[in-house]
Design a protein around this motif. Structure first.
Motif, mmCIF file in Angstrom:
data_model
loop_
_atom_site.group_PDB
_atom_site.id
_atom_site.type_symbol
_atom_site.label_atom_id
_atom_site.label_comp_id
_atom_site.label_asym_id
_atom_site.label_seq_id
_atom_site.Cartn_x
_atom_site.Cartn_y
_atom_site.Cartn_z
ATOM 1 N N SER A 1 50.980 37.811 41.030
ATOM 2 C CA SER A 1 51.750 38.301 42.167
ATOM 3 C C SER A 1 51.929 39.804 42.051
ATOM 4 O O SER A 1 52.235 40.319 40.991
ATOM 5 C CB SER A 1 53.121 37.623 42.202
ATOM 6 O OG SER A 1 53.949 38.238 43.161
ATOM 7 N N LYS B 1 43.015 36.722 40.141
ATOM 8 C CA LYS B 1 43.299 35.430 39.519
ATOM 9 C C LYS B 1 42.695 35.373 38.126
ATOM 10 O O LYS B 1 41.545 35.761 37.923
ATOM 11 C CB LYS B 1 42.737 34.282 40.363
ATOM 12 C CG LYS B 1 43.358 34.176 41.750
ATOM 13 C CD LYS B 1 42.711 33.063 42.558
ATOM 14 C CE LYS B 1 43.303 32.993 43.962
ATOM 15 N NZ LYS B 1 42.661 31.939 44.773
ATOM 16 N N ALA C 1 41.567 32.767 35.322
ATOM 17 C CA ALA C 1 41.219 31.349 35.182
ATOM 18 C C ALA C 1 41.581 30.876 33.790
ATOM 19 O O ALA C 1 41.028 31.348 32.800
ATOM 20 C CB ALA C 1 39.730 31.147 35.445
ATOM 21 N N GLU D 1 44.003 28.024 37.654
ATOM 22 C CA GLU D 1 43.932 29.457 37.904
ATOM 23 C C GLU D 1 45.334 30.004 38.123
ATOM 24 O O GLU D 1 46.138 29.437 38.854
ATOM 25 C CB GLU D 1 43.077 29.757 39.140
ATOM 26 C CG GLU D 1 41.598 29.671 38.881
ATOM 27 C CD GLU D 1 40.793 30.265 40.032
ATOM 28 O OE1 GLU D 1 41.331 30.301 41.149
ATOM 29 O OE2 GLU D 1 39.650 30.674 39.800
ATOM 30 N N GLU D 2 45.617 31.118 37.445
ATOM 31 C CA GLU D 2 46.891 31.785 37.616
ATOM 32 C C GLU D 2 46.687 32.951 38.572
ATOM 33 O O GLU D 2 45.913 33.863 38.301
ATOM 34 C CB GLU D 2 47.388 32.312 36.263
ATOM 35 C CG GLU D 2 48.618 33.204 36.378
ATOM 36 C CD GLU D 2 48.876 33.993 35.115
ATOM 37 O OE1 GLU D 2 49.765 34.865 35.155
ATOM 38 O OE2 GLU D 2 48.192 33.748 34.110
ATOM 39 N N GLU D 3 47.363 32.914 39.719
ATOM 40 C CA GLU D 3 47.256 34.020 40.660
ATOM 41 C C GLU D 3 48.376 35.002 40.375
ATOM 42 O O GLU D 3 49.545 34.648 40.328
ATOM 43 C CB GLU D 3 47.351 33.549 42.108
ATOM 44 C CG GLU D 3 47.189 34.701 43.088
ATOM 45 C CD GLU D 3 46.827 34.234 44.487
ATOM 46 O OE1 GLU D 3 46.539 35.090 45.324
ATOM 47 O OE2 GLU D 3 46.839 33.021 44.733
ATOM 48 N N TYR E 1 38.903 36.492 38.490
ATOM 49 C CA TYR E 1 38.386 36.638 39.848
ATOM 50 C C TYR E 1 39.168 37.747 40.523
ATOM 51 O O TYR E 1 40.406 37.732 40.539
ATOM 52 C CB TYR E 1 38.546 35.330 40.631
ATOM 53 C CG TYR E 1 38.299 35.483 42.109
ATOM 54 C CD1 TYR E 1 37.001 35.517 42.627
ATOM 55 C CD2 TYR E 1 39.369 35.619 43.002
ATOM 56 C CE1 TYR E 1 36.781 35.676 43.984
ATOM 57 C CE2 TYR E 1 39.154 35.766 44.363
ATOM 58 C CZ TYR E 1 37.854 35.799 44.848
ATOM 59 O OH TYR E 1 37.640 35.964 46.198
ATOM 60 N N SER F 1 43.258 39.983 46.011
ATOM 61 C CA SER F 1 43.545 38.788 45.211
ATOM 62 C C SER F 1 43.079 39.016 43.780
ATOM 63 O O SER F 1 42.002 39.568 43.546
ATOM 64 C CB SER F 1 42.834 37.571 45.801
ATOM 65 O OG SER F 1 43.076 36.418 45.024
#
Length: 354
Positions: free
Chosen positions: A319, A308, A310, A315-317, A30, A306
């Motif tokens: 940084s 992310k 999945a 979900e890993e966002e 995403y 953003s």
């Protein structure tokens, strides 16, 4: 120097897997971009003599059911992509959300504008007879709408990262530059509706790009296409001219470590495939920092907000607030190991000579 080949092999063990499994082959990705409204910038522009309707976060030409519309967005512009790999393709679902929008079009009097917005969101509607020379029998329409959502779907072909919709090949995706197969000067970028090659592609290992919500650390890569001309006309009768561009250029800035798009001021194949034919993005925060506070290292246009990945369970966002990417850390670690090995080998050779 017997350790040298071994260290080279170790370097490839460290570095290659990072590029061999780029993020878009994960179960799902995403990505959200934004061009945001910023009140201090609006006040600054007004103080310079601009009119409120000239200050926009995006200006688009959109083709809906064969009718061309001009969309001017006065609040935030949000562009979201959801990517998922399916065999030899990546399926991309895109959603463009515009807040506080002016929608206008000019049409022959016997053609009514098809509606792609929620009519409950309409604030005001204006209809006038056209006063343009040669188009006096046409009508001009303007709709002021609180919120507009444009969505669509297309495919990205994995073997060359080209955007495919139906039988049309639009050219290379604007969403990423694969570090294992990078875009270079002279490469073809877009194919339809305009054919453009890359004029310049350069890496920046020094500058930190600052956004409203994030910072993007080096290395970054900026790709600039050749100049192009564009002429968009309403496809009815004599063809009313919607947009003429005598010299346009596409500019994209990527994270050079994993390839994802960081910022752009314009559109590209991914938006063309869903009917958005031309766009100019303005992140007003970034523009304020550059124009008023003279901060050159700001991300403007449409800015990554953003990202992310999945996974199977969550979900890993990702940084952005880190000085180096994982790929960069591994690369510099491997270089350090190589340097250490060379120093040790030189010392051993010196001892043998003694």
């Amino acid at each position: 120097m017997k350790a040298f080949p071994g260290l080279v092999f170790i370097m490839f063990l460290f570095v290659s897997p990072v590029y061999a499994l780029p993020y878009w082959v994960k179960p799902g990705v995403y990505i959200e971009y934004a061009a945001t409204r910023y009140e201090p910038y609006i006040q600054y522009r007004l103080s310079q003599g601009d009119r409120p309707e000239w200050i926009q976060t995006s200006l688009m030409v959109y083709n809906y059911s064969g009718v061309l519309y001009i969309l001017r967005t006065f609040n935030d512009t949000i562009v979201e992509f959801r990517l998922k790999k399916e065999g030899d393709y990546i399926r991309s679902n895109v959603q463009v959300t515009l807040y506080n929008v002016s929608i206008s079009t000019t049409l022959p009097k016997d053609i009514s504008p098809p509606v792609f917005w929620n009519e409950s969101e309409v604030i005001e509607t204006e209809v006038e007879n056209s006063h343009y020379l040669g188009f006096e029998d046409w009508k001009w329409y303007r709709f002021h709408v609180k919120k507009v959502v444009i969505s669509g779907e297309y495919l990205i072909r994995v073997k060359d990262y080209h955007v495919i919709k139906g039988n049309v090949d639009y050219g290379h995706t604007m969403l990423f530059d694969d570090p294992a197969n990078p875009l270079n000067k002279g490469d073809s970028f877009s194919l339809y509706p305009i054919s453009i090659k890359i004029q310049d592609a350069r890496i920046d290992n020094e500058r930190v790009l600052k956004g409203r919500y994030t910072q993007f650390y080096p290395p970054t890569k900026t790709v600039v296409t050749e100049a192009y001309a564009l002429n968009i006309t309403q496809p009815f009768g004599k063809g009313y001219n919607i947009l003429s561009t005598l010299m346009g250029t596409l500019i994209y800035t990527f994270d050079a470590s994993d390839g994802k798009l960081i910022t752009t001021y314009n559109d590209g194949p991914d938006l063309w495939a869903v009917g958005i034919l031309d766009t100019q993005f303005t992140d007003e925060y970034g523009q304020y920092k550059m124009e008023v506070e003279h901060e050159e290292s700001c991300a403007g246009g449409l800015v990554l907000k953003s990202f992310k990945i999945a996974g199977e369970n969550a979900e890993e966002e990702v940084s952005f607030n880190r000085p180096r990417s994982k790929a960069a850390y591994l690369f510099y670690t491997s270089l350090a190991l190589l340097s250490l090995s060379l120093v040790l080998d030189i010392r051993r050779d010196d001892k043998r000579r003694r």
